[in-house]
Design a protein around this motif. Sequence first.
Motif, PDB file in Angstrom:
ATOM      1  N   VAL A 114      25.025  -5.964  11.221  1.00 48.62           N
ATOM      2  CA  VAL A 114      26.423  -5.645  10.916  1.00 48.62           C
ATOM      3  C   VAL A 114      26.621  -4.128  10.974  1.00 48.62           C
ATOM      4  O   VAL A 114      25.661  -3.366  10.784  1.00 48.62           O
ATOM      5  N   PRO A 115      27.854  -3.679  11.214  1.00 51.88           N
ATOM      6  CA  PRO A 115      28.098  -2.241  11.186  1.00 51.88           C
ATOM      7  C   PRO A 115      27.825  -1.653   9.815  1.00 51.88           C
ATOM      8  O   PRO A 115      28.182  -2.242   8.792  1.00 51.88           O
ATOM      9  N   ARG A 116      27.181  -0.518   9.772  1.00 53.27           N
ATOM     10  CA  ARG A 116      26.825   0.168   8.517  1.00 53.27           C
ATOM     11  C   ARG A 116      28.041   0.388   7.628  1.00 53.27           C
ATOM     12  O   ARG A 116      27.974   0.252   6.414  1.00 53.27           O
ATOM     13  N   LYS A 117      29.191   0.692   8.247  1.00 52.86           N
ATOM     14  CA  LYS A 117      30.409   0.994   7.463  1.00 52.86           C
ATOM     15  C   LYS A 117      30.921  -0.200   6.674  1.00 52.86           C
ATOM     16  O   LYS A 117      31.750  -0.027   5.787  1.00 52.86           O
ATOM     17  N   GLU A 118      30.429  -1.398   6.957  1.00 53.38           N
ATOM     18  CA  GLU A 118      30.883  -2.602   6.267  1.00 53.38           C
ATOM     19  C   GLU A 118      30.162  -2.857   4.945  1.00 53.38           C
ATOM     20  O   GLU A 118      30.553  -3.726   4.183  1.00 53.38           O
ATOM     21  N   VAL A 119      29.065  -2.107   4.680  1.00 51.99           N
ATOM     22  CA  VAL A 119      28.202  -2.404   3.532  1.00 51.99           C
ATOM     23  C   VAL A 119      27.916  -1.136   2.741  1.00 51.99           C
ATOM     24  O   VAL A 119      27.643  -0.093   3.310  1.00 51.99           O
ATOM     25  N   GLU A 120      27.967  -1.256   1.415  1.00 50.62           N
ATOM     26  CA  GLU A 120      27.544  -0.160   0.541  1.00 50.62           C
ATOM     27  C   GLU A 120      26.060  -0.321   0.269  1.00 50.62           C
ATOM     28  O   GLU A 120      25.631  -1.329  -0.278  1.00 50.62           O
ATOM     29  N   LEU A 121      25.272   0.652   0.688  1.00 43.26           N
ATOM     30  CA  LEU A 121      23.816   0.547   0.484  1.00 43.26           C
ATOM     31  C   LEU A 121      23.410   0.939  -0.925  1.00 43.26           C
ATOM     32  O   LEU A 121      23.812   1.851  -1.482  1.00 43.26           O
TER      33      LEU A 121
ATOM     34  N   LEU B  19      30.441 -16.510  28.340  1.00 45.16           N
ATOM     35  CA  LEU B  19      31.134 -15.686  29.316  1.00 45.16           C
ATOM     36  C   LEU B  19      31.591 -14.351  28.739  1.00 45.16           C
ATOM     37  O   LEU B  19      31.724 -13.378  29.455  1.00 45.16           O
ATOM     38  N   ASP B  20      31.863 -14.312  27.427  1.00 42.44           N
ATOM     39  CA  ASP B  20      32.282 -13.052  26.810  1.00 42.44           C
ATOM     40  C   ASP B  20      31.104 -12.100  26.694  1.00 42.44           C
ATOM     41  O   ASP B  20      29.951 -12.519  26.578  1.00 42.44           O
ATOM     42  N   SER B  21      31.403 -10.800  26.699  1.00 41.50           N
ATOM     43  CA  SER B  21      30.340  -9.813  26.518  1.00 41.50           C
ATOM     44  C   SER B  21      29.966  -9.729  25.045  1.00 41.50           C
ATOM     45  O   SER B  21      30.705 -10.182  24.171  1.00 41.50           O
ATOM     46  N   VAL B  22      28.800  -9.137  24.769  1.00 46.78           N
ATOM     47  CA  VAL B  22      28.367  -8.963  23.396  1.00 46.78           C
ATOM     48  C   VAL B  22      29.388  -8.103  22.656  1.00 46.78           C
ATOM     49  O   VAL B  22      29.973  -7.187  23.223  1.00 46.78           O
ATOM     50  N   GLY B  23      29.633  -8.440  21.391  1.00 45.94           N
ATOM     51  CA  GLY B  23      30.633  -7.716  20.622  1.00 45.94           C
ATOM     52  C   GLY B  23      30.374  -7.867  19.142  1.00 45.94           C
ATOM     53  O   GLY B  23      29.219  -7.952  18.712  1.00 45.94           O
ATOM     54  N   THR B  24      31.438  -7.927  18.344  1.00 43.19           N
ATOM     55  CA  THR B  24      31.312  -8.051  16.895  1.00 43.19           C
ATOM     56  C   THR B  24      32.244  -9.142  16.378  1.00 43.19           C
ATOM     57  O   THR B  24      33.254  -8.856  15.726  1.00 43.19           O
ATOM     58  N   PRO B  25      31.913 -10.392  16.642  1.00 45.20           N
ATOM     59  CA  PRO B  25      32.732 -11.473  16.090  1.00 45.20           C
ATOM     60  C   PRO B  25      32.615 -11.521  14.568  1.00 45.20           C
ATOM     61  O   PRO B  25      31.629 -11.040  13.994  1.00 45.20           O
ATOM     62  N   LEU B  26      33.605 -12.100  13.929  1.00 46.65           N
ATOM     63  CA  LEU B  26      33.658 -12.152  12.459  1.00 46.65           C
ATOM     64  C   LEU B  26      33.082 -13.450  11.914  1.00 46.65           C
ATOM     65  O   LEU B  26      33.309 -14.521  12.473  1.00 46.65           O
ATOM     66  N   ILE B  27      32.347 -13.326  10.796  1.00 46.17           N
ATOM     67  CA  ILE B  27      31.876 -14.493  10.053  1.00 46.17           C
ATOM     68  C   ILE B  27      32.365 -14.350   8.606  1.00 46.17           C
ATOM     69  O   ILE B  27      32.624 -13.240   8.144  1.00 46.17           O
ATOM     70  N   PRO B  28      32.483 -15.445   7.881  1.00 50.29           N
ATOM     71  CA  PRO B  28      32.906 -15.346   6.476  1.00 50.29           C
ATOM     72  C   PRO B  28      31.866 -14.617   5.627  1.00 50.29           C
ATOM     73  O   PRO B  28      30.664 -14.806   5.810  1.00 50.29           O
ATOM     74  N   ARG B  29      32.332 -13.802   4.717  1.00 50.70           N
ATOM     75  CA  ARG B  29      31.457 -13.050   3.801  1.00 50.70           C
ATOM     76  C   ARG B  29      30.508 -13.974   3.044  1.00 50.70           C
ATOM     77  O   ARG B  29      29.362 -13.638   2.798  1.00 50.70           O
ATOM     78  N   ARG B  30      30.957 -15.167   2.710  1.00 47.89           N
ATOM     79  CA  ARG B  30      30.120 -16.081   1.934  1.00 47.89           C
ATOM     80  C   ARG B  30      28.882 -16.527   2.707  1.00 47.89           C
ATOM     81  O   ARG B  30      27.982 -17.142   2.138  1.00 47.89           O
ATOM     82  N   ARG B  31      28.834 -16.267   4.002  1.00 51.39           N
ATOM     83  CA  ARG B  31      27.639 -16.581   4.789  1.00 51.39           C
ATOM     84  C   ARG B  31      26.510 -15.579   4.556  1.00 51.39           C
ATOM     85  O   ARG B  31      25.371 -15.821   4.942  1.00 51.39           O
ATOM     86  N   ILE B  32      26.813 -14.424   3.953  1.00 52.84           N
ATOM     87  CA  ILE B  32      25.777 -13.433   3.653  1.00 52.84           C
ATOM     88  C   ILE B  32      25.003 -13.897   2.429  1.00 52.84           C
ATOM     89  O   ILE B  32      25.584 -14.271   1.413  1.00 52.84           O
ATOM     90  N   ALA B  33      23.672 -13.852   2.513  1.00 53.22           N
ATOM     91  CA  ALA B  33      22.815 -14.351   1.437  1.00 53.22           C
ATOM     92  C   ALA B  33      22.240 -13.196   0.634  1.00 53.22           C
ATOM     93  O   ALA B  33      22.147 -12.068   1.114  1.00 53.22           O
ATOM     94  N   GLY B  34      21.862 -13.487  -0.594  1.00 56.27           N
ATOM     95  CA  GLY B  34      21.129 -12.520  -1.417  1.00 56.27           C
ATOM     96  C   GLY B  34      22.004 -11.440  -2.013  1.00 56.27           C
ATOM     97  O   GLY B  34      23.227 -11.564  -2.103  1.00 56.27           O
ATOM     98  N   VAL B  35      21.366 -10.336  -2.384  1.00 57.24           N
ATOM     99  CA  VAL B  35      22.033  -9.278  -3.147  1.00 57.24           C
ATOM    100  C   VAL B  35      23.082  -8.527  -2.336  1.00 57.24           C
ATOM    101  O   VAL B  35      24.005  -7.958  -2.900  1.00 57.24           O
ATOM    102  N   HIS B  36      22.978  -8.539  -1.027  1.00 56.91           N
ATOM    103  CA  HIS B  36      23.898  -7.732  -0.229  1.00 56.91           C
ATOM    104  C   HIS B  36      25.305  -8.314  -0.136  1.00 56.91           C
ATOM    105  O   HIS B  36      26.232  -7.615   0.262  1.00 56.91           O
ATOM    106  N   VAL B  37      25.484  -9.587  -0.514  1.00 61.27           N
ATOM    107  CA  VAL B  37      26.822 -10.167  -0.441  1.00 61.27           C
ATOM    108  C   VAL B  37      27.790  -9.388  -1.335  1.00 61.27           C
ATOM    109  O   VAL B  37      28.967  -9.226  -1.000  1.00 61.27           O
ATOM    110  N   ASP B  38      27.309  -8.856  -2.452  1.00 60.37           N
ATOM    111  CA  ASP B  38      28.171  -8.090  -3.357  1.00 60.37           C
ATOM    112  C   ASP B  38      28.471  -6.690  -2.838  1.00 60.37           C
ATOM    113  O   ASP B  38      29.312  -5.999  -3.389  1.00 60.37           O
ATOM    114  N   ARG B  39      27.766  -6.271  -1.800  1.00 62.24           N
ATOM    115  CA  ARG B  39      27.983  -4.932  -1.248  1.00 62.24           C
ATOM    116  C   ARG B  39      28.810  -4.937   0.027  1.00 62.24           C
ATOM    117  O   ARG B  39      29.089  -3.891   0.588  1.00 62.24           O
TER     118      ARG B  39
END
Length: 124
Positions: A117-124, A32-52
């Motif tokens: 994810v939003p670009r501002k959340e990650v250091e490329l 029922l909710d519209s599309v948005g940006t719900p939060l997930i735990p950082r540890r769910r990110i896999a690979g090298v990008h978790v450190d960024r």
Amino acid sequence: MRSDDIVLRRPIARWVAGEKHAANPVTKDVVLDSVGTPLIPRRRIAGVHVDRVNSEMVPVRGYRDGRYVLAIAPEHASVDVFDPSERDPGEPALDVSEPWIPLVAVFTAGERGAVVVPRKEVEL
């Protein structure tokens, strides 16, 4: 709700009165909710990008349905997405104009898939 209680899944499509809606794959209920940006735990990110990733909780493009976060794949996100995996190693940092980027996440059932994810959340 604690971050340990979050279940990360992909939404499914349900047809209601001839219209396509996002639905929860477990409960089969239409979201029922519209599309948005719900939060997930950082540890769910896999690979090298978790450190960024900059914070302990990461916003993803998708829906929140109770304890479920239904994350949309990049090809279904309906936003401008930059894919950092297309960069060659050693290239200088880019001036990325797209506001969203895909990262690989580990879903609750153990499968891995891209989330946006939003670009501002990650250091490329």
